[in-house]
Design a protein around this motif. Sequence first.
Motif, mmCIF file in Angstrom:
data_model
loop_
_atom_site.group_PDB
_atom_site.id
_atom_site.type_symbol
_atom_site.label_atom_id
_atom_site.label_comp_id
_atom_site.label_asym_id
_atom_site.label_seq_id
_atom_site.Cartn_x
_atom_site.Cartn_y
_atom_site.Cartn_z
ATOM 1 N N ILE A 1 6.576 -3.778 0.569
ATOM 2 C CA ILE A 1 6.118 -2.422 0.240
ATOM 3 C C ILE A 1 4.619 -2.276 0.490
ATOM 4 O O ILE A 1 4.163 -1.296 1.092
ATOM 5 C CB ILE A 1 6.461 -2.078 -1.230
ATOM 6 N N VAL A 2 3.838 -3.262 0.033
ATOM 7 C CA VAL A 2 2.380 -3.189 0.200
ATOM 8 C C VAL A 2 2.012 -3.224 1.681
ATOM 9 O O VAL A 2 1.199 -2.410 2.150
ATOM 10 C CB VAL A 2 1.684 -4.340 -0.554
ATOM 11 N N PHE B 1 -5.501 5.210 0.825
ATOM 12 C CA PHE B 1 -5.502 5.347 -0.634
ATOM 13 C C PHE B 1 -5.042 4.070 -1.338
ATOM 14 O O PHE B 1 -5.340 3.868 -2.509
ATOM 15 C CB PHE B 1 -4.582 6.500 -1.053
ATOM 16 N N LEU B 2 -4.310 3.234 -0.634
ATOM 17 C CA LEU B 2 -3.751 2.022 -1.237
ATOM 18 C C LEU B 2 -4.775 0.888 -1.187
ATOM 19 O O LEU B 2 -5.331 0.609 -0.124
ATOM 20 C CB LEU B 2 -2.487 1.607 -0.479
ATOM 21 N N PRO B 3 -5.050 0.216 -2.315
ATOM 22 C CA PRO B 3 -5.965 -0.943 -2.290
ATOM 23 C C PRO B 3 -5.256 -2.169 -1.723
ATOM 24 O O PRO B 3 -5.037 -3.160 -2.406
ATOM 25 C CB PRO B 3 -6.325 -1.113 -3.770
ATOM 26 N N LEU C 1 -4.362 -6.009 -3.225
ATOM 27 C CA LEU C 1 -2.965 -6.301 -3.535
ATOM 28 C C LEU C 1 -2.449 -7.498 -2.747
ATOM 29 O O LEU C 1 -1.745 -8.360 -3.291
ATOM 30 C CB LEU C 1 -2.097 -5.069 -3.250
ATOM 31 N N MET C 2 -2.806 -7.585 -1.459
ATOM 32 C CA MET C 2 -2.345 -8.710 -0.632
ATOM 33 C C MET C 2 -2.961 -10.025 -1.105
ATOM 34 O O MET C 2 -2.307 -11.065 -1.119
ATOM 35 C CB MET C 2 -2.681 -8.469 0.839
ATOM 36 N N ILE C 3 -4.232 -9.978 -1.509
ATOM 37 C CA ILE C 3 -4.870 -11.180 -2.055
ATOM 38 C C ILE C 3 -4.180 -11.589 -3.355
ATOM 39 O O ILE C 3 -3.907 -12.771 -3.592
ATOM 40 C CB ILE C 3 -6.372 -10.936 -2.281
ATOM 41 N N GLY C 4 -3.886 -10.579 -4.198
ATOM 42 C CA GLY C 4 -3.180 -10.863 -5.448
ATOM 43 C C GLY C 4 -1.808 -11.463 -5.202
ATOM 44 O O GLY C 4 -1.397 -12.421 -5.873
ATOM 45 N N GLY D 1 6.961 -5.606 7.389
ATOM 46 C CA GLY D 1 6.427 -4.399 6.770
ATOM 47 C C GLY D 1 5.290 -3.803 7.575
ATOM 48 O O GLY D 1 5.208 -2.578 7.768
ATOM 49 N N CYS D 2 4.418 -4.665 8.075
ATOM 50 C CA CYS D 2 3.272 -4.246 8.873
ATOM 51 C C CYS D 2 3.720 -3.568 10.168
ATOM 52 O O CYS D 2 3.240 -2.484 10.523
ATOM 53 C CB CYS D 2 2.399 -5.467 9.169
ATOM 54 N N LEU D 3 4.654 -4.197 10.867
ATOM 55 C CA LEU D 3 5.134 -3.650 12.136
ATOM 56 C C LEU D 3 5.833 -2.301 11.941
ATOM 57 O O LEU D 3 5.600 -1.358 12.703
ATOM 58 C CB LEU D 3 6.096 -4.641 12.805
ATOM 59 N N LEU D 4 6.674 -2.208 10.929
ATOM 60 C CA LEU D 4 7.378 -0.948 10.669
ATOM 61 C C LEU D 4 6.407 0.188 10.361
ATOM 62 O O LEU D 4 6.532 1.301 10.880
ATOM 63 C CB LEU D 4 8.365 -1.121 9.510
#
Length: 254
Positions: free
Chosen positions: A22-23, A35-37, A41-44, A66-69
């Motif tokens: 999702i992220v 708008f999304l941090p 979030l990815m580091i977390g 997720g990135c490609l989509l």
Amino acid sequence: MEKFINYLELKSIYFILIAIFIVSFFESLALTGLFLPGTILMIGLGTFIGNHKVSLYDAWFVGIIGCLLGDWISYFIGLKLKKKYIKKINFLNITSIIDKIEYTLNHYSVITIFIGKFIGPIRPLIPILSGILKVPLKKFFYPNLFGCVLWPLLYFIPGILAKSVSNIPDGDKGNFKLLFFFLIFLIWCEFFLFWKLFNNSKYNWINKILSKRNIMILILTFLIFIIINIIFLQLNSQTTVLKKLLIEIFENFN
């Protein structure tokens, strides 16, 4: 953020992988990534890898998908849009950013698509603008593919390292953790100064305070501190422990 991480820790591996998808998807999708941090979030989420809650390779694969989509949906949306529509969105000085991206896409499309994947403010804009500017699919596909392969891993790594360092036993009385996180801070400062050195924007506040010569002096100073810090880390016995923890992560295919 901490509550989000704690919540996922109580769930199964599938919840963590879904969160990664999702992220990475919304961080790459047109405009929503502004708008999304996503970086935080990815580091977390990378801390779950460092704590062996989820396999690096499972998380990496899900992040790539997720990135490609997100990018490809944005690209094909862009093919149906006209530039005037996206320029009507007036926030965060987006019109100025779009003009710069448009210039680099027109002159260096392949490099811009690849490098832009790693620069937060422009990451969610490049795919949709590539579609709007009718960048050929072949020119978009390959740099975007390589960018999406590398992007999740690079953004997981700080979380993996932070968690691995926190898992090191405190038996050794050395200042390993302090040295390590100070090194991360120095490297961040070095990249920040390089970015500001080549950023000629009128909004570049650091150039109003320091001349380019002084920025160069600071870059060299931080580089010296980075080298000294690395030498001290190599002399610390806990560095060997950290290397073993990281090897376990990268060798775990399950």
